[in-house]
Design a protein around this motif. Structure first.
Motif, PDB file in Angstrom:
ATOM      1  N   ALA A   1     -24.572 -51.115 -69.436  1.00 62.73           N
ATOM      2  CA  ALA A   1     -24.978 -52.156 -70.379  1.00 62.73           C
ATOM      3  C   ALA A   1     -24.452 -53.506 -69.907  1.00 62.73           C
ATOM      4  O   ALA A   1     -23.440 -53.596 -69.196  1.00 62.73           O
ATOM      5  CB  ALA A   1     -24.449 -51.842 -71.773  1.00 62.73           C
ATOM      6  N   THR A   2     -25.143 -54.565 -70.292  1.00 62.35           N
ATOM      7  CA  THR A   2     -24.676 -55.923 -70.033  1.00 62.35           C
ATOM      8  C   THR A   2     -23.976 -56.432 -71.290  1.00 62.35           C
ATOM      9  O   THR A   2     -24.558 -56.412 -72.378  1.00 62.35           O
ATOM     10  CB  THR A   2     -25.845 -56.848 -69.672  1.00 62.35           C
ATOM     11  N   GLU A   3     -22.742 -56.864 -71.143  1.00 64.07           N
ATOM     12  CA  GLU A   3     -21.945 -57.281 -72.289  1.00 64.07           C
ATOM     13  C   GLU A   3     -21.346 -58.661 -72.033  1.00 64.07           C
ATOM     14  O   GLU A   3     -20.996 -59.000 -70.892  1.00 64.07           O
ATOM     15  CB  GLU A   3     -20.828 -56.281 -72.564  1.00 64.07           C
ATOM     16  N   GLY A   4     -21.228 -59.413 -73.088  1.00 64.70           N
ATOM     17  CA  GLY A   4     -20.597 -60.723 -72.993  1.00 64.70           C
ATOM     18  C   GLY A   4     -19.652 -60.933 -74.159  1.00 64.70           C
ATOM     19  O   GLY A   4     -19.975 -60.586 -75.298  1.00 64.70           O
ATOM     20  N   THR A   5     -18.481 -61.467 -73.889  1.00 69.81           N
ATOM     21  CA  THR A   5     -17.533 -61.752 -74.958  1.00 69.81           C
ATOM     22  C   THR A   5     -16.708 -62.970 -74.571  1.00 69.81           C
ATOM     23  O   THR A   5     -16.650 -63.349 -73.398  1.00 69.81           O
ATOM     24  CB  THR A   5     -16.605 -60.556 -75.215  1.00 69.81           C
ATOM     25  N   TYR A   6     -16.085 -63.573 -75.553  1.00 67.14           N
ATOM     26  CA  TYR A   6     -15.227 -64.706 -75.244  1.00 67.14           C
ATOM     27  C   TYR A   6     -13.797 -64.210 -75.065  1.00 67.14           C
ATOM     28  O   TYR A   6     -13.424 -63.133 -75.530  1.00 67.14           O
ATOM     29  CB  TYR A   6     -15.315 -65.742 -76.362  1.00 67.14           C
ATOM     30  N   PHE A   7     -12.998 -64.977 -74.349  1.00 62.90           N
ATOM     31  CA  PHE A   7     -11.579 -64.676 -74.214  1.00 62.90           C
ATOM     32  C   PHE A   7     -10.810 -65.980 -74.265  1.00 62.90           C
ATOM     33  O   PHE A   7     -11.388 -67.073 -74.233  1.00 62.90           O
ATOM     34  CB  PHE A   7     -11.287 -63.901 -72.922  1.00 62.90           C
ATOM     35  N   GLU A   8      -9.507 -65.857 -74.349  1.00 57.25           N
ATOM     36  CA  GLU A   8      -8.642 -67.026 -74.464  1.00 57.25           C
ATOM     37  C   GLU A   8      -7.550 -66.965 -73.417  1.00 57.25           C
ATOM     38  O   GLU A   8      -7.151 -65.882 -72.983  1.00 57.25           O
ATOM     39  CB  GLU A   8      -7.993 -67.070 -75.853  1.00 57.25           C
TER      40      GLU A   8
END
Length: 251
Positions: free
Chosen positions: A57-64
């Protein structure tokens, strides 16, 4: 988007050792938050993962990234993550939507962390149970309680009254700088997401008193009923007994 928000996106593409997965990771240059009353700048970034073999799967998330200590964190805000299975044709607009969502929700994240900086746990032992039992930190790191305790002493201003925010920073510090080398990155990412449970529960801050009660009760059951259960530190069972009394948990 560039015209509406003044930042650049800088990053790199990395592949897994087996070359079956890649990660595109970068930060928004010129965009940061600073929660609370102290100087604690946090930069935002995006992480996109997918497979090179067409079966992931292609996944995208934000990080800090906390700029003063280079801690990495991922928090489970649904509006700031996207996912598409490998069965569907890739929709590139979801990355534009994700980027816009990160920018538009930055103030919400800053407010959430500012609140966490004001919420104190009742003792260091509750913080350690969050870190070692609820988040299962010893499984993911090179080391044990001594390593976690050392980071705790470095991060927490008042060791007898840790804030929830400080407790989260202990976890992310260990996962960023002391993660096991034999674990694949996606497993460490899962640990980061687990740590982020301290930040969000159905769109709000968790009830930390209820979280502590459930964690202590579960740990007490484990120590009492499983022969192979070992203390995370010497004297933990005694501390669990005191915590049960504090939270009104019956043995």
């Amino acid at each position: 988007m560039k015209e509406e928000h003044d930042f650049n996106f800088q990053g790199e593409i990395k592949t897994s050792p087996t070359l079956h997965r890649y990660t595109n990771e970068g930060v928004f240059d010129g965009m940061e938050i600073n929660p609370g009353q102290t100087d604690d700048p946090i930069a935002f970034g995006l992480k996109i993962t997918s497979g090179n073999d067409g079966r992931k799967a292609t996944e995208g998330t934000y990080f800090e990234v906390r700029e003063w200590c280079d801690n990495g964190a991922t928090a489970p805000f649904d509006v700031m993550s996207v996912r598409q299975t490998h069965h569907d044709e890739l929709d590139p607009t979801m990355f534009h939507q994700l980027s816009r969502s990160v920018v538009e929700n930055a103030e919400m994240v800053e407010d959430r962390y500012s609140q966490m900086k004001e919420i104190e746990l009742d003792s260091e032992w509750t913080a350690f149970e969050f870190l070692e039992h609820r988040l299962d930190l010893p499984f993911y790191i090179e080391g044990d309680h001594a390593d976690i305790a050392q980071t705790y002493d470095e991060v927490v201003e008042d060791p007898s009254n840790p804030t929830v925010y400080e407790t989260l920073q202990v976890a992310t510090n260990q996962l960023t700088h002391n993660a096991r080398g034999d674990l694949p990155q996606h497993v460490i990412n899962t640990a980061q997401e687990k740590a982020a449970d301290l930040v969000d529960f159905h769109g709000e801050l968790p009830d930390y008193e209820e979280m502590a009660r459930a964690t202590i009760e579960d740990r007490a059951y484990e120590l009492t009923n499983y022969d192979d259960a070992e203390e995370y530190w010497d004297g933990e069972e005694e501390q669990i007994g005191e915590l049960m009394e504090t939270y009104g948990i019956e043995a």
